[in-house]
Write a protein that holds these residues in place. Structure first.
Motif, short mmCIF file in Angstrom:
data_model
loop_
_atom_site.label_atom_id
_atom_site.label_comp_id
_atom_site.label_asym_id
_atom_site.label_seq_id
_atom_site.Cartn_x
_atom_site.Cartn_y
_atom_site.Cartn_z
N GLY A 41 2.80 -1.03 4.02
CA GLY A 41 2.98 0.12 3.95
C GLY A 41 3.59 1.08 3.66
O GLY A 41 5.17 1.18 4.90
N LEU A 42 3.92 1.83 2.28
CA LEU A 42 4.65 3.14 2.43
C LEU A 42 4.67 4.58 2.60
O LEU A 42 3.63 4.98 1.38
CB LEU A 42 5.40 2.36 1.31
N PRO A 73 -6.74 -0.05 -6.76
CA PRO A 73 -8.51 0.47 -5.21
C PRO A 73 -7.99 1.73 -5.32
O PRO A 73 -6.12 1.28 -4.28
CB PRO A 73 -7.18 -1.25 -4.64
N LEU A 74 -8.15 2.64 -4.63
CA LEU A 74 -8.32 3.86 -3.96
C LEU A 74 -9.43 4.18 -3.44
O LEU A 74 -10.78 4.05 -3.12
CB LEU A 74 -8.38 4.80 -5.26
N GLY A 98 0.76 -1.10 -0.58
CA GLY A 98 0.08 -0.25 0.10
C GLY A 98 1.15 1.63 0.04
O GLY A 98 2.12 1.21 0.76
N PHE A 99 0.38 2.46 -0.83
CA PHE A 99 1.07 3.35 -0.63
C PHE A 99 0.25 4.52 -0.28
O PHE A 99 -0.41 4.45 -0.27
CB PHE A 99 1.50 3.83 -2.52
N PRO A 104 2.05 0.17 -6.60
CA PRO A 104 1.38 -0.31 -5.18
C PRO A 104 0.40 -1.31 -5.64
O PRO A 104 -0.53 -1.41 -7.01
CB PRO A 104 0.74 1.25 -4.84
N SER A 105 -0.17 -2.02 -4.74
CA SER A 105 -1.32 -2.25 -5.03
C SER A 105 -2.88 -1.63 -4.00
O SER A 105 -3.94 -1.99 -4.74
CB SER A 105 -1.25 -3.79 -4.65
N VAL A 106 -2.90 -0.91 -3.72
CA VAL A 106 -4.23 -0.13 -3.27
C VAL A 106 -2.82 1.07 -3.35
O VAL A 106 -1.64 1.52 -2.61
CB VAL A 106 -3.99 -0.96 -1.23
#
Length: 320
Positions: A272-273, A227-228, A4-5, A83-85
């Motif tokens: 998470g980044l 995904p946002l 996740g970003f 990112p995936s999310v």
């Protein structure tokens, strides 16, 4: 096992990202693009003193924060990390929208640049401000939120501290009302922010929202391709209209970092980044490991953490 970003919000007074800008050509190229889109110089975007007038200061500050966040993203993508999310808080939600393909980068920066023309409050209006409240588990939350108190608005929920002892909430409103509340609660548990003169995420920002509404209505939005997550309520932003609604409501509606990271957890995020320096390192508790990225040495830390956790990286081709 998603990556996740996460993008913070707000306009900080400290300069971040100078070392990354020096180290990575992709970041220097991005800043040159932003300078063309906004009419600012690279120095103004990167590190020079912000303007004094509140709305112009807010505009340039948001451009600075967004430039750094996107620059960090581009550096990470250059290392194969996509990112995936995506999710963000306030300004960060709009930044994440651009990376999800819901709005172009150029349109986002043009909007942030246009915001400098928002009218200042009329002469004689009450001074506005922000404060952070550090609320213990057994404290009266209604008191700290200023419920029923004119001039005080609960505007942000940052969730529990890293040790779990307290939660952090943001209050916006009239400066005098915030100072009065701070004098009534337990000393040291509410901290007015003296350099913040705009009551973000509160009804006091309605004139700004109304000023920006025609501009936002004229922008082109698309359905996100990744995904946002929303920061205004729990859940995804699934359509172009969802994203446009976020852009409209962001100025006046309270935001929640908890909704963002809880949503990421539900989406399967294992790491998470945190892009840029707008979310301080080590203060908040997240439901998954996080790495804050705003210096060159953080890139190696990210790569090491991704390897150690066995994160599956999404394929190339995420929208730019």
């Amino acid at each position: 096992m998603a990556l996740g970003f996460l993008f913070g919000g707000g306009v900080g007074t400290e300069v971040h990202g100078v070392e990354l800008h020096k180290a990575y050509p992709v970041m220097r190229d991005l800043y040159e693009e932003i300078a063309e889109w906004t009419g600012l110089t690279v120095g103004q975007i990167l590190e020079e003193d912000l303007p004094e007038a509140p709305e112009e200061r807010q505009s340039v500050g948001t451009i600075r924060e967004t430039a750094l966040a996107l620059g960090v993203h581009d550096v990470l993508v250059g290392h194969g990390l996509r990112p995936s999310v995506l999710g963000g808080l306030s300004l960060g939600a709009m930044t994440a929208s651009a990376l999800a393909g819901a709005v172009s980068r150029q349109d986002l920066f043009a909007m942030l640049s246009h915001s400098r023309y928002a009218p200042e409050p009329p002469a004689g209006s009450p001074e506005q401000g922000l404060a952070l409240a550090f609320v213990a588990a057994d404290a009266d939350l209604a008191l700290y939120r200023g419920e029923g108190r004119p001039g005080v608005h609960a505007s942000g929920d940052f969730g529990p501290t890293a040790d779990g002892a307290m939660s952090i909430i943001m209050l916006s409103g009239e400066r005098a009302a915030l100072d009065e509340l701070a004098a009534e609660v337990t000393p040291g548990t509410m901290v007015p922010l003296p350099d913040r003169t705009i009551a973000v995420h509160s009804p006091l920002r309605r004139p700004y929202r109304d000023f920006m509404a025609p501009y936002v209505d004229g922008m082109t939005f698309a359905s996100p391709s990744l995904p946002l997550l929303s920061c205004l309520e729990r859940g995804r932003l699934a359509t172009a209209d969802d994203v446009r609604d976020l852009f409209h409501r962001n100025a006046t509606d309270p935001v929640s970092l908890v909704d963002v990271y809880a949503g990421m957890k539900e989406e399967g995020v294992r790491l998470g980044l945190v892009m840029g320096g707008s979310i301080p390192d080590g203060i908040l508790r997240f439901p998954f490991p996080v790495v804050h990225v705003d210096r060159p040495e953080h890139i190696e830390q990210v790569l090491t953490t991704v390897y150690e956790l066995g994160i599956d990286l999404p394929p190339a081709g995420a929208p730019r």
